[in-house]
Design an enzyme around this catalytic site. Sequence first.
Site, PDB file in Angstrom:
ATOM      1  N   ASP A  12       0.817  -1.224   0.000  1.00 43.04           N
ATOM      2  CA  ASP A  12       0.000   0.000   0.000  1.00 43.04           C
ATOM      3  C   ASP A  12       0.847   1.268   0.000  1.00 43.04           C
ATOM      4  O   ASP A  12       0.463   2.288   0.562  1.00 43.04           O
ATOM      5  CB  ASP A  12      -0.958   0.033   1.210  1.00 43.04           C
ATOM      6  CG  ASP A  12      -1.768  -1.234   1.295  1.00 43.04           C
ATOM      7  OD1 ASP A  12      -2.303  -1.642   0.260  1.00 43.04           O
ATOM      8  OD2 ASP A  12      -1.855  -1.813   2.390  1.00 43.04           O
ATOM      9  N   GLY A  39      -4.796  -4.647  -3.761  1.00 44.49           N
ATOM     10  CA  GLY A  39      -5.315  -3.801  -4.832  1.00 44.49           C
ATOM     11  C   GLY A  39      -4.453  -2.576  -5.055  1.00 44.49           C
ATOM     12  O   GLY A  39      -3.844  -2.052  -4.131  1.00 44.49           O
ATOM     13  N   HIS A  40      -4.355  -2.192  -6.286  1.00 41.28           N
ATOM     14  CA  HIS A  40      -3.729  -0.919  -6.626  1.00 41.28           C
ATOM     15  C   HIS A  40      -4.839   0.081  -6.869  1.00 41.28           C
ATOM     16  O   HIS A  40      -5.826  -0.248  -7.526  1.00 41.28           O
ATOM     17  CB  HIS A  40      -2.980  -1.021  -7.949  1.00 41.28           C
ATOM     18  CG  HIS A  40      -1.670  -1.696  -7.832  1.00 41.28           C
ATOM     19  ND1 HIS A  40      -0.819  -1.519  -6.771  1.00 41.28           N
ATOM     20  CD2 HIS A  40      -1.039  -2.531  -8.675  1.00 41.28           C
ATOM     21  CE1 HIS A  40       0.268  -2.225  -6.977  1.00 41.28           C
ATOM     22  NE2 HIS A  40       0.156  -2.862  -8.117  1.00 41.28           N
TER      23      HIS A  40
HETATM   24  P1  GDP Z   1      -0.458   0.108  -3.748  1.00 43.02           P
HETATM   25  O1  GDP Z   1      -1.027  -1.210  -3.443  1.00 43.02           O
HETATM   26  O2  GDP Z   1       0.975   0.205  -3.350  1.00 43.02           O
HETATM   27  O3  GDP Z   1      -0.698   0.551  -5.142  1.00 43.02           O
HETATM   28  O4  GDP Z   1      -1.188   1.169  -2.820  1.00 43.02           O
HETATM   29  P2  GDP Z   1      -2.742   1.483  -2.736  1.00 43.02           P
HETATM   30  O5  GDP Z   1      -3.253   1.804  -4.072  1.00 43.02           O
HETATM   31  O6  GDP Z   1      -3.469   0.465  -1.944  1.00 43.02           O
HETATM   32  O7  GDP Z   1      -2.705   2.768  -1.804  1.00 43.02           O
HETATM   33  C1  GDP Z   1      -2.332   3.917  -2.226  1.00 43.02           C
HETATM   34  C2  GDP Z   1      -3.452   4.904  -1.942  1.00 43.02           C
HETATM   35  O8  GDP Z   1      -2.878   6.152  -1.745  1.00 43.02           O
HETATM   36  C3  GDP Z   1      -4.412   5.085  -3.089  1.00 43.02           C
HETATM   37  O9  GDP Z   1      -5.678   5.468  -2.611  1.00 43.02           O
HETATM   38  C4  GDP Z   1      -3.765   6.212  -3.907  1.00 43.02           C
HETATM   39  O10 GDP Z   1      -4.675   6.926  -4.697  1.00 43.02           O
HETATM   40  C5  GDP Z   1      -3.227   7.045  -2.775  1.00 43.02           C
HETATM   41  N1  GDP Z   1      -1.993   7.764  -3.073  1.00 43.02           N
HETATM   42  C6  GDP Z   1      -0.910   7.338  -3.776  1.00 43.02           C
HETATM   43  N2  GDP Z   1       0.058   8.242  -3.729  1.00 43.02           N
HETATM   44  C7  GDP Z   1      -0.405   9.278  -2.979  1.00 43.02           C
HETATM   45  C8  GDP Z   1       0.144  10.509  -2.533  1.00 43.02           C
HETATM   46  O11 GDP Z   1       1.286  10.877  -2.810  1.00 43.02           O
HETATM   47  N3  GDP Z   1      -0.648  11.298  -1.730  1.00 43.02           N
HETATM   48  C9  GDP Z   1      -1.905  10.935  -1.367  1.00 43.02           C
HETATM   49  N4  GDP Z   1      -2.602  11.763  -0.583  1.00 43.02           N
HETATM   50  N5  GDP Z   1      -2.451   9.773  -1.763  1.00 43.02           N
HETATM   51  C10 GDP Z   1      -1.709   8.956  -2.550  1.00 43.02           C
END
Ligand code: GDP
Length: 423
Positions: A12, A39-40
């Site tokens: 995440d 999930g991404h």
């Molecule tokens: P992943 O599994 O590593 O892709 O991570 P997730 O998608 O589960 O979590 C990332 C969450 O943080 C998502 O809701 C993204 O839209 C959000 N996100 C990613 N980068 C940033 C950021 O720099 N700032 C903020 N506020 N949200 C972010």
Amino acid sequence: MLTAIVGVNWGDEGKGRMVDLLSQSYDIVCRYQGGNNAGHTVVNERGKFILNLLPSGILRSETVNVMGQGMVIDLEHLFHEIERLREAGIAISPQNLKISSRATICLPYHKLLDCLEEDRLAGKKFGSTRRGIAPVYADKYYKKTLRMGDLLTPDTLAEKMEGFVQWKNLTVEKGYGHAPIDAQEMVQWLRRYGLPLQDYICDTTAYLNREIDNGKSILFEAQLGALRDIDFGIYPYTSSSSVIAAYATIGTGIPNRTLDETIGIIKAYSSCVGEGPFTCELFGEEASRLREAGGEYGAATGRPRRVGGFDVVASRYGVMVQGATSLALTKLDVLGSYEKIPVCVAYELDGRRVEDFPVGDALERAMPIYEYLPGFCCDISGCRTREELPQAVLDYVAFIECAVHCPVRYLSVGPGREQYVQL
Ligand code: GDP
């Protein structure tokens, strides 16, 4: 150019968003491990998308996406994920999606076994997402399950299933006392959700080697982070697959190739879903504030995530095992309201200060040593260049670079595609 984008922490970290950003410079995006257990989340001009199985490059029409052989694929989930994207206007065809014939199929009974075992464990459960991931990887190594390539010879499915189900029912019926699995039902499920995918299934070893020889660039996308790796993570609270960059080429079918670059996605603070040791964990008010600020709820499950300050010990270890050559620091904007930023700078283990990430029971006994760094007290989500960033932000970034021995190349300051600063 072969580049892996991997998580440095517990997952995440915002990998999906970074892959979405960087995929524009690559011809092919590959997933190399895991299933729909994580999930991404990608936010772009077309909306907000949660991708569990499909590579993040699927949102760009010109990118080819590969689901590698290291993956375990729940056909029903994939079927619906493709349908949902199509409804949102994303074109998906055998031209932009290729699925390895060696990838493993995650069957409904793998999910059932996951649930039966989590229920049996009750209070001592591992926090499985109940999507069948551990049972299907176990069967892969038992060599008693189906691979995507089996869908290309549908006439053989009934016979193969009959053999697997007979064996599986020894556990389901005689072990757990559950109603037996019906082989016919499994075959119907395979036909309903698997046969429409036939044209997408191919030999990714041949495909990717050919494309590399043609000069194509590839981005390898991981699910979860280093601390969830089956070998190098916080076992047994890990995922069941190899998430580290070293597995990227194996998990896509090209073990003969070497990565040029590994970009580690590292979060400006810590978060963790599920059970297991999480030394830097914050509690109470401090935790709620961070969880709300960062929207820390699981993309696949909606579960509230545990949160903590940036963990120097765990992150340095994560950067090392990933072999990261540069970093993308995400969610820095979330810390915008903090006057003092909590950072876990070391652990205390049996009365001693330790800097190396402990293994096994020692990790369970480790306690965090917290220090506070100056906050930046402003909204940085609109910053796009280094010059626009306050000095306190640059100082925080420099602290992290020095602590984990790796340069930060990208700063993510919001979930949107353009919300980043290249350093
Ligand atoms: P992943 O599994 O590593 O892709 O991570 P997730 O998608 O589960 O979590 C990332 C969450 O943080 C998502 O809701 C993204 O839209 C959000 N996100 C990613 N980068 C940033 C950021 O720099 N700032 C903020 N506020 N949200 C972010």
